[in-house]
Scaffold this motif. Structure first.
Motif, PDB file in Angstrom:
ATOM      1  N   LYS A  47       5.359  12.136   6.004  1.00  0.00           N
ATOM      2  CA  LYS A  47       4.179  11.705   6.522  1.00  0.00           C
ATOM      3  C   LYS A  47       4.437  11.165   8.020  1.00  0.00           C
ATOM      4  O   LYS A  47       4.626   9.914   8.130  1.00  0.00           O
ATOM      5  CB  LYS A  47       3.520  10.584   5.652  1.00  0.00           C
TER       6      LYS A  47
ATOM      7  N   LYS B  51      -3.140  -3.773   3.280  1.00  0.00           N
ATOM      8  CA  LYS B  51      -3.002  -2.956   4.278  1.00  0.00           C
ATOM      9  C   LYS B  51      -4.085  -3.142   5.601  1.00  0.00           C
ATOM     10  O   LYS B  51      -3.879  -3.422   6.652  1.00  0.00           O
ATOM     11  CB  LYS B  51      -3.118  -1.328   4.168  1.00  0.00           C
TER      12      LYS B  51
ATOM     13  N   TRP C  22       0.954  -1.286   0.164  1.00  0.00           N
ATOM     14  CA  TRP C  22       0.064   0.135  -0.027  1.00  0.00           C
ATOM     15  C   TRP C  22       0.685   1.326   0.046  1.00  0.00           C
ATOM     16  O   TRP C  22       0.503   2.253  -0.749  1.00  0.00           O
ATOM     17  CB  TRP C  22      -0.916   0.045   1.136  1.00  0.00           C
ATOM     18  N   TYR C  23       1.701   1.313   0.903  1.00  0.00           N
ATOM     19  CA  TYR C  23       2.700   2.504   1.252  1.00  0.00           C
ATOM     20  C   TYR C  23       3.504   2.814   0.001  1.00  0.00           C
ATOM     21  O   TYR C  23       3.695   4.200  -0.246  1.00  0.00           O
ATOM     22  CB  TYR C  23       3.251   2.479   2.413  1.00  0.00           C
ATOM     23  N   GLU C  24       3.956   1.761  -1.027  1.00  0.00           N
ATOM     24  CA  GLU C  24       4.922   2.140  -1.965  1.00  0.00           C
ATOM     25  C   GLU C  24       3.959   2.373  -3.056  1.00  0.00           C
ATOM     26  O   GLU C  24       4.678   3.287  -4.182  1.00  0.00           O
ATOM     27  CB  GLU C  24       5.577   0.769  -2.160  1.00  0.00           C
TER      28      GLU C  24
ATOM     29  N   ILE D 179       9.653   0.986   4.677  1.00  0.00           N
ATOM     30  CA  ILE D 179       8.262   1.987   4.820  1.00  0.00           C
ATOM     31  C   ILE D 179       8.387   3.120   5.501  1.00  0.00           C
ATOM     32  O   ILE D 179       7.805   3.983   5.078  1.00  0.00           O
ATOM     33  CB  ILE D 179       7.046   0.994   5.355  1.00  0.00           C
TER      34      ILE D 179
ATOM     35  N   GLU E 252       8.329  11.077   2.076  1.00  0.00           N
ATOM     36  CA  GLU E 252       7.021  11.774   1.677  1.00  0.00           C
ATOM     37  C   GLU E 252       6.629  13.033   2.719  1.00  0.00           C
ATOM     38  O   GLU E 252       5.447  13.422   2.824  1.00  0.00           O
ATOM     39  CB  GLU E 252       5.959  10.805   1.593  1.00  0.00           C
TER      40      GLU E 252
ATOM     41  N   ASP F  67       0.898   3.843  -3.158  1.00  0.00           N
ATOM     42  CA  ASP F  67      -0.220   4.749  -2.631  1.00  0.00           C
ATOM     43  C   ASP F  67      -0.237   6.138  -3.642  1.00  0.00           C
ATOM     44  O   ASP F  67      -1.078   6.850  -4.276  1.00  0.00           O
ATOM     45  CB  ASP F  67      -0.331   5.365  -1.077  1.00  0.00           C
TER      46      ASP F  67
ATOM     47  N   THR G   1       1.609   9.546   9.752  1.00  0.00           N
ATOM     48  CA  THR G   1       1.387   7.989   9.632  1.00  0.00           C
ATOM     49  C   THR G   1       2.303   7.220  10.279  1.00  0.00           C
ATOM     50  O   THR G   1       2.069   6.140  10.553  1.00  0.00           O
ATOM     51  CB  THR G   1       1.573   7.989   8.006  1.00  0.00           C
TER      52      THR G   1
ATOM     53  N   GLN H 257      10.488   5.484   3.335  1.00  0.00           N
ATOM     54  CA  GLN H 257       9.493   6.185   2.174  1.00  0.00           C
ATOM     55  C   GLN H 257       8.552   7.188   3.120  1.00  0.00           C
ATOM     56  O   GLN H 257       8.386   8.163   2.276  1.00  0.00           O
ATOM     57  CB  GLN H 257       8.549   4.903   1.667  1.00  0.00           C
ATOM     58  N   LEU H 258       7.887   6.782   4.012  1.00  0.00           N
ATOM     59  CA  LEU H 258       7.127   7.803   4.562  1.00  0.00           C
ATOM     60  C   LEU H 258       7.741   9.176   5.075  1.00  0.00           C
ATOM     61  O   LEU H 258       7.219  10.133   5.017  1.00  0.00           O
ATOM     62  CB  LEU H 258       6.398   7.082   5.878  1.00  0.00           C
TER      63      LEU H 258
END
Length: 366
Positions: free
Chosen positions: A295, A209, A180-182, A286, A293, A184, A298, A289-290
């Motif tokens: 985030k 997810k 999901w996170y990759e 993950i 971004e 989204d 999250t 990556q967040l």
């Protein structure tokens, strides 16, 4: 319309249920298999053999070969040589993710039909038509071989899967959560809103997810108790099947981006992380990556889940940070060199990739 979308849905035949492996002889007949190579692991093979009685008793020539533990180019060429010398017309892989990748690639090299019987749920390797390549010593090559051929079958039994190490199952949960996170940020873009297959991939990624976050703890507890519950079956199936369906439907737009790219990079340049499983390193990915971004909220939401499953949240926790400037630069350059990262609708360059890595360590350690 996207013109370069390659849809590779999945194996030609799939079954995951009690006694499912007994149908393999029928499928081998369907594919006119007469000279069969079974590539297997070590401990997993001893557990799998009782499930393969009907296959092993077939009136066909069957060769058994234990693999050397890595999906490397050298090992692929070794299996290729065995296939060619023995005129094998069907290969069966029995084992984990690296073995599935090895059989997929070796069968691609020889243009041979193959089927997979996973003995654990740790990633979507049995489903996905690609192979993540490692060096013979276990360090990542930083390269993935994509093939056009899908498995003739993916079949296994929850009674076999539940008897595998729970840490591999947890790693598979983390690897699946990344789906999901990759994808989204990519698939939420307007250009994909009317693309049927990418939207199906997005639906599957969302399922991954939601089920992972709501049912994993119960599935893990049931696995530890040896209870084949609905939650265990559902989560393990999501790990090795539905997760692979995400990339199969969405191709490069829904396969992996920064989380797997940083996995490849730290695996290539930090030998100390070799003790961590693929999915455990992707779990850190993950968060990376967040951070890329920005985030942070999250990340905050996921921290309790990570702590419950004992997943690594930072390189500091993995014991490899701080690191030298040269190592950091090598890691960032490898990430930046991967095309998949640049699919993200973000400024992606060495500066932003470096900042994300450093900022994540500060954030987790504060």
């Amino acid at each position: 319309m996207i013109k370069d979308l390659n849809v590779k849905v999945g194996p030609q035949f799939y079954r995951y249920s009690e006694g499912a492996i007994d149908i393999v002889p029928e499928l081998l007949q369907e594919h006119a298999a007469s000279r069969i190579l079974i590539v297997h692991g070590d401990i997993s093979w001893e557990k799998a053999r009782p499930f393969l009685t009907k296959v092993m008793n077939l009136d066909k020539e069957i060769i058994y070969e234990q693999y050397h533990g890595e999906c490397s180019y050298n090992e692929s060429y070794r299996i290729e040589d065995i296939i060619n010398k023995n005129k094998i017309d069907f290969v069966i892989g029995v084992g984990g993710g690296k073995l599935s990748d090895l059989v997929t690639y070796a069968s691609h090299l020889t243009n041979t039909q193959f089927g997979l019987i996973p003995t654990l749920a740790s990633n979507c390797a049995p489903w996905a038509p690609l192979s993540v390549m490692y060096k013979d010593n276990g360090l990542a090559e930083g390269k993935t071989e994509h093939v056009k051929r899908q498995a003739a079958f993916l079949i296994t039994d929850p009674a076999l899967v539940i008897d595998s190490p729970v840490n591999y199952f947890i790693a598979g949960i983390a690897d699946t959560l990344a789906k999901w996170y990759e994808s989204d940020l990519i698939l939420e873009q307007e250009e994909f809103s009317n693309e049927s297959f990418p939207q199906m991939a997005r639906f599957a990624a969302r399922m991954c997810k939601e089920k992972i976050l709501t049912e994993s703890e119960k599935a893990i507890a049931d696995m530890q108790a040896g209870t084949i519950s609905e939650e265990f079956i559902r989560i393990s199936e999501i790990i090795f099947a539905i997760a692979g369906l995400v990339g199969g439907l969405g191709d490069k737009y829904a396969r992996n981006t920064a989380a797997h790219a940083v996995h490849d990079a730290i695996s290539a340049y930090l030998p100390a992380v070799h003790k961590y499983l693929h999915g455990e390193k992707v779990a850190y990915g993950i968060f990376y990556q967040l951070a890329l971004e920005k985030k942070w909220s999250t990340i905050d939401e996921l921290i309790p889940f990570y702590e419950t499953l004992h997943l690594p949240k930072s390189l500091t926790e993995m014991g490899v940070y701080p690191m030298s400037e040269s190592t950091l630069k090598n890691i960032v350059q490898l990430i930046d060199g991967k095309q998949k990262v640049h699919l993200l609708p973000l400024p992606i360059n060495e500066e932003t990739l470096t900042t994300a890595l450093i900022d994540l360590e500060k954030y987790i350690n504060q």
